[in-house]
Design a protein around this motif. Sequence first.
Motif, PDB file in Angstrom:
ATOM      1  N   LEU A 108      -7.497  10.721  12.294  1.00 22.77           N
ATOM      2  CA  LEU A 108      -7.252  11.615  13.235  1.00 22.77           C
ATOM      3  C   LEU A 108      -6.277  11.158  14.554  1.00 22.77           C
ATOM      4  O   LEU A 108      -5.769  11.952  15.263  1.00 22.77           O
ATOM      5  N   VAL A 109      -6.053  10.053  14.535  1.00 21.40           N
ATOM      6  CA  VAL A 109      -5.400   9.168  15.604  1.00 21.40           C
ATOM      7  C   VAL A 109      -4.029  10.077  15.654  1.00 21.40           C
ATOM      8  O   VAL A 109      -3.367  10.617  16.465  1.00 21.40           O
ATOM      9  N   PRO A 110      -3.234   9.900  14.472  1.00 22.06           N
ATOM     10  CA  PRO A 110      -1.969  10.445  14.570  1.00 22.06           C
ATOM     11  C   PRO A 110      -1.814  12.037  14.342  1.00 22.06           C
ATOM     12  O   PRO A 110      -1.007  12.736  14.770  1.00 22.06           O
ATOM     13  N   CYS A 111      -3.079  12.557  13.757  1.00 24.47           N
ATOM     14  CA  CYS A 111      -2.992  13.791  13.762  1.00 24.47           C
ATOM     15  C   CYS A 111      -3.330  14.761  15.094  1.00 24.47           C
ATOM     16  O   CYS A 111      -2.680  15.701  15.462  1.00 24.47           O
ATOM     17  N   ILE A 112      -3.988  14.021  15.982  1.00 22.06           N
ATOM     18  CA  ILE A 112      -4.078  14.298  17.416  1.00 22.06           C
ATOM     19  C   ILE A 112      -2.893  14.261  18.126  1.00 22.06           C
ATOM     20  O   ILE A 112      -2.315  15.047  19.042  1.00 22.06           O
ATOM     21  N   ARG A 113      -2.350  13.190  18.012  1.00 18.05           N
ATOM     22  CA  ARG A 113      -1.001  12.406  19.003  1.00 18.05           C
ATOM     23  C   ARG A 113       0.246  13.599  18.380  1.00 18.05           C
ATOM     24  O   ARG A 113       0.963  13.911  19.459  1.00 18.05           O
ATOM     25  N   HIS A 114       0.254  13.938  17.117  1.00 15.82           N
ATOM     26  CA  HIS A 114       1.567  14.706  17.072  1.00 15.82           C
ATOM     27  C   HIS A 114       1.250  16.238  16.597  1.00 15.82           C
ATOM     28  O   HIS A 114       2.186  16.869  16.121  1.00 15.82           O
ATOM     29  N   ALA A 115       0.089  16.726  16.815  1.00 14.83           N
ATOM     30  CA  ALA A 115      -0.292  17.916  16.777  1.00 14.83           C
ATOM     31  C   ALA A 115       0.694  18.882  18.005  1.00 14.83           C
ATOM     32  O   ALA A 115       1.042  18.406  19.032  1.00 14.83           O
ATOM     33  N   THR A 116       0.808  20.234  17.775  1.00 16.39           N
ATOM     34  CA  THR A 116       1.465  21.070  18.591  1.00 16.39           C
ATOM     35  C   THR A 116       0.758  21.150  19.747  1.00 16.39           C
ATOM     36  O   THR A 116       1.542  20.651  20.986  1.00 16.39           O
ATOM     37  N   ASP A 117      -0.480  21.400  20.031  1.00 17.23           N
ATOM     38  CA  ASP A 117      -1.447  21.553  21.136  1.00 17.23           C
ATOM     39  C   ASP A 117      -2.565  20.703  20.836  1.00 17.23           C
ATOM     40  O   ASP A 117      -3.652  21.520  20.655  1.00 17.23           O
ATOM     41  N   SER A 118      -2.588  19.562  20.940  1.00 20.07           N
ATOM     42  CA  SER A 118      -3.700  18.495  20.498  1.00 20.07           C
ATOM     43  C   SER A 118      -5.118  19.078  21.201  1.00 20.07           C
ATOM     44  O   SER A 118      -6.110  19.147  20.841  1.00 20.07           O
ATOM     45  N   GLY A 119      -4.785  19.090  22.623  1.00 18.83           N
ATOM     46  CA  GLY A 119      -5.937  19.439  23.365  1.00 18.83           C
ATOM     47  C   GLY A 119      -6.725  20.481  22.985  1.00 18.83           C
ATOM     48  O   GLY A 119      -8.022  20.664  23.030  1.00 18.83           O
ATOM     49  N   GLU A 120      -5.971  21.675  22.870  1.00 12.93           N
ATOM     50  CA  GLU A 120      -6.525  22.960  22.585  1.00 12.93           C
ATOM     51  C   GLU A 120      -7.161  22.946  21.199  1.00 12.93           C
ATOM     52  O   GLU A 120      -8.325  23.448  20.887  1.00 12.93           O
ATOM     53  N   MET A 121      -6.278  22.355  20.129  1.00 13.81           N
ATOM     54  CA  MET A 121      -6.787  22.372  18.906  1.00 13.81           C
ATOM     55  C   MET A 121      -8.250  21.431  18.669  1.00 13.81           C
ATOM     56  O   MET A 121      -9.167  22.025  18.038  1.00 13.81           O
ATOM     57  N   VAL A 122      -8.268  20.315  19.426  1.00 17.79           N
ATOM     58  CA  VAL A 122      -9.672  19.764  19.274  1.00 17.79           C
ATOM     59  C   VAL A 122     -10.808  20.519  20.148  1.00 17.79           C
ATOM     60  O   VAL A 122     -11.972  20.384  19.493  1.00 17.79           O
ATOM     61  N   ARG A 123     -10.322  21.312  20.948  1.00 21.62           N
ATOM     62  CA  ARG A 123     -11.661  22.077  21.682  1.00 21.62           C
ATOM     63  C   ARG A 123     -11.915  23.243  20.784  1.00 21.62           C
ATOM     64  O   ARG A 123     -13.101  23.617  20.828  1.00 21.62           O
TER      65      ARG A 123
ATOM     66  N   PHE B 146     -12.542  22.940  17.703  1.00 24.14           N
ATOM     67  CA  PHE B 146     -13.828  22.405  16.794  1.00 24.14           C
ATOM     68  C   PHE B 146     -15.167  22.599  17.657  1.00 24.14           C
ATOM     69  O   PHE B 146     -15.296  21.674  18.355  1.00 24.14           O
ATOM     70  N   VAL B 147     -16.020  23.487  16.951  1.00 23.52           N
ATOM     71  CA  VAL B 147     -17.026  23.607  17.635  1.00 23.52           C
ATOM     72  C   VAL B 147     -18.262  22.430  17.371  1.00 23.52           C
ATOM     73  O   VAL B 147     -18.080  22.059  16.219  1.00 23.52           O
ATOM     74  N   GLY B 148     -18.445  21.709  18.271  1.00 23.29           N
ATOM     75  CA  GLY B 148     -19.421  20.627  18.114  1.00 23.29           C
ATOM     76  C   GLY B 148     -18.490  19.224  17.780  1.00 23.29           C
ATOM     77  O   GLY B 148     -19.239  18.243  17.793  1.00 23.29           O
ATOM     78  N   GLY B 149     -17.163  19.399  17.909  1.00 20.62           N
ATOM     79  CA  GLY B 149     -16.563  18.380  17.115  1.00 20.62           C
ATOM     80  C   GLY B 149     -16.518  17.210  18.198  1.00 20.62           C
ATOM     81  O   GLY B 149     -16.409  15.916  17.836  1.00 20.62           O
ATOM     82  N   LEU B 150     -16.315  17.347  19.736  1.00 18.32           N
ATOM     83  CA  LEU B 150     -16.408  16.176  20.493  1.00 18.32           C
ATOM     84  C   LEU B 150     -17.614  15.464  20.554  1.00 18.32           C
ATOM     85  O   LEU B 150     -17.708  14.168  20.759  1.00 18.32           O
ATOM     86  N   GLU B 151     -18.840  16.418  20.438  1.00 16.92           N
ATOM     87  CA  GLU B 151     -20.137  15.523  20.440  1.00 16.92           C
ATOM     88  C   GLU B 151     -20.109  14.820  19.268  1.00 16.92           C
ATOM     89  O   GLU B 151     -20.980  13.733  19.460  1.00 16.92           O
ATOM     90  N   LEU B 152     -19.851  15.349  18.173  1.00 12.49           N
ATOM     91  CA  LEU B 152     -19.900  14.634  16.887  1.00 12.49           C
ATOM     92  C   LEU B 152     -19.074  13.069  16.868  1.00 12.49           C
ATOM     93  O   LEU B 152     -19.825  12.020  16.525  1.00 12.49           O
ATOM     94  N   ILE B 153     -17.946  13.251  17.536  1.00 12.53           N
ATOM     95  CA  ILE B 153     -17.340  11.826  17.752  1.00 12.53           C
ATOM     96  C   ILE B 153     -17.836  10.940  18.514  1.00 12.53           C
ATOM     97  O   ILE B 153     -17.777   9.846  18.279  1.00 12.53           O
TER      98      ILE B 153
END
Length: 672
Positions: free
Chosen positions: A479-494, A496-503
């Motif tokens: 996930l490290v390079p996937c988040i780093r090189h995503a077009t809009d990483s912040g919006e993409m991660v948000r 994911f329902v429950g994704g931040l709590e999971l990590i």
Amino acid sequence: MKGESDDGLGDEFAEDQSKFIPREVVIEELPDSEDSEGSRSSSDDEGRSERPRSEIPPEYWHIQKLVKYLKTGNQTATIVALCCLKDHDLTTEINQLAIQEIGGLELLINLLETKDLKCKLGALSVLTELSQNGDIRKYIANLGGMALLVRNLTEPARDLQILVAETIYNVAQVKKARKHIRQCRGISKLVDFLDCSELHLATPKDKLDEDATASVAMVSAAARALWSVSRSRKNIQVMMKSGAVPLLARLLRSVHMDVVIPTIGTISQCATDPCYQLAIQTEGMVSDIVRHLSADESPALRRFCAETIYKCCAKAATRDMVRQSGGLDPLVNMAKNPATKLDKALLAAVTGAIWKTAVSPENVERFDQLKTVEVLVKLLENVEEDERVLSNVVGALGECLKFEHNRNSLRRANGIPHLVNLLNYTYPPLLENVPMVLRECAEDDESMREIERLDGVRLIWSLLKNDSPQVQANAAWSLVPCIRHATDSGEMVRCFVGGLELIVNLLKSPDSHVLACVCAAISEVAKDIENLAVITDHGVVPMLVNLVETDDVELRQHLASAIAYCCAWGSNCKEFGRLGAITPLVQYMADGEPAVHRTTALALFHLSKNPFNCITMHESGVVPFLLKAVSATDWKLQEAAAGCLANIRKLALEAETVHLVRNPPDTDDDAD
């Protein structure tokens, strides 16, 4: 047993002794595990439901009558009965059942204690056939048959020794039997039989005399017996102590396939032991293994050669030997061969060998010349492939894609959709490898856009819920390079329902490698201020502080990075100091790892923006470490250390100014 009869019948059956000499051995593959034998045994049990008497063939009663002669007859009658038993097909269930139900197995095993060679040959000839059945193997082992078999290995008759070794090969596929043969000191006896003249091993059978042919047959039988015996880790160690390694190395150079195949099969099983891996390297076996890798006449031989390479290539020297011996080309050629694809076990061994050899960059250069990435992608296109094959293919791609040009090759070969699709599988070894390949793909912008389009990041994120710690760790790491090189990483991660709590919850994992990879992913997540606010609400700060007392170097590196980027929200910086994270972090600077110094200096720099943290750092003795870091060659480390020193110095100057204001220096009132 009674003495030899004088009725003249003995000579009549002397020529039947030839029936006890084993036919030319057909090499079979050993079952991969005890489970295969267990499943066969269970199916045999189901088939043993009582049959109506009318359905029992006459052969059943004839065999039972012969067994009765074994019980009551004299020595000659016993030999005659054994000869007649051999005329029946003893591999069929009903005939085996006829012998078992009347107590024939006990009689046959008891005959091994006699002093009459013909009786022993006859009994062993029958037992060799019967012991191909899984249930009968277990029965022989439970009756203590292994001790009698080992005892007969010391008999001088070569025909008898061969039959004993063949029976041991069958029976030793049972775990209990393997233990018994070790306890009876039978392994060293079998190893002794491997010592054969190099001239005999190098001469074709049609040019050998009778004694030489028997000698080669004995070596083949002993090698097969050791093949079964070597399925036990303890037996492998006993074999090494008995001097098996140089003898196996010599047998590899034989021209006789019935010697080479069980030899390489034994070596393949022994190669799980690190000591054997080193011995294979030092005894010069690699070149012979590579030579047999191209043997067209035996897929089994090629499979065992590939399996041995797969197991031994953890060592860089062995990987170099495989390349220098020309072993990479036949591996790729077999992977391309349509016939290989029909043999899943062979294909799994070949792709596994490609994976392990690709760890060396020099081998990847040769694989690039052979267009291996395209070959591996072709194997991914068939989604019905064996999961072991898919896992090995993905592992090999992961090593090849560490080079940028291969990322382009994978994308042009349309491999990314196949990789993303594999994230839906459930096979743990496959799920360990797929995220690591996609991690390499994510370093390429065009490949990252395709992963986003296929919703691959969400599928990787979902692997954080997997039960396997290794799958969790690899998913978080990718996930490290996937988040780093995503077009809009912040919006993409948000999204994911429950994704931040999971990590964040994965910071409770007991596995230090999982924790390190999760901290690395949190470092990237925290670079978006809105996501940082969310994970702060989920309690990321106290969870990170709970980990700071670790001694794990990998975890220290990524934990310090996570703390650094989590300082940017609200009162997090102050909270880290209040919860006691400062002093352990200062101790990280005494670590000998430059990567730990870099992230720790960064964390200290961000934490030093709080005045109270600066005081704690100064009291913890951070200044000497920072002064040393400023003179380092790593400019990131220099910059972070200098920034931290600047904040500490700034606080000291402000404190000095306040002190002067409150306590001005005394003036000389007596001066005129």
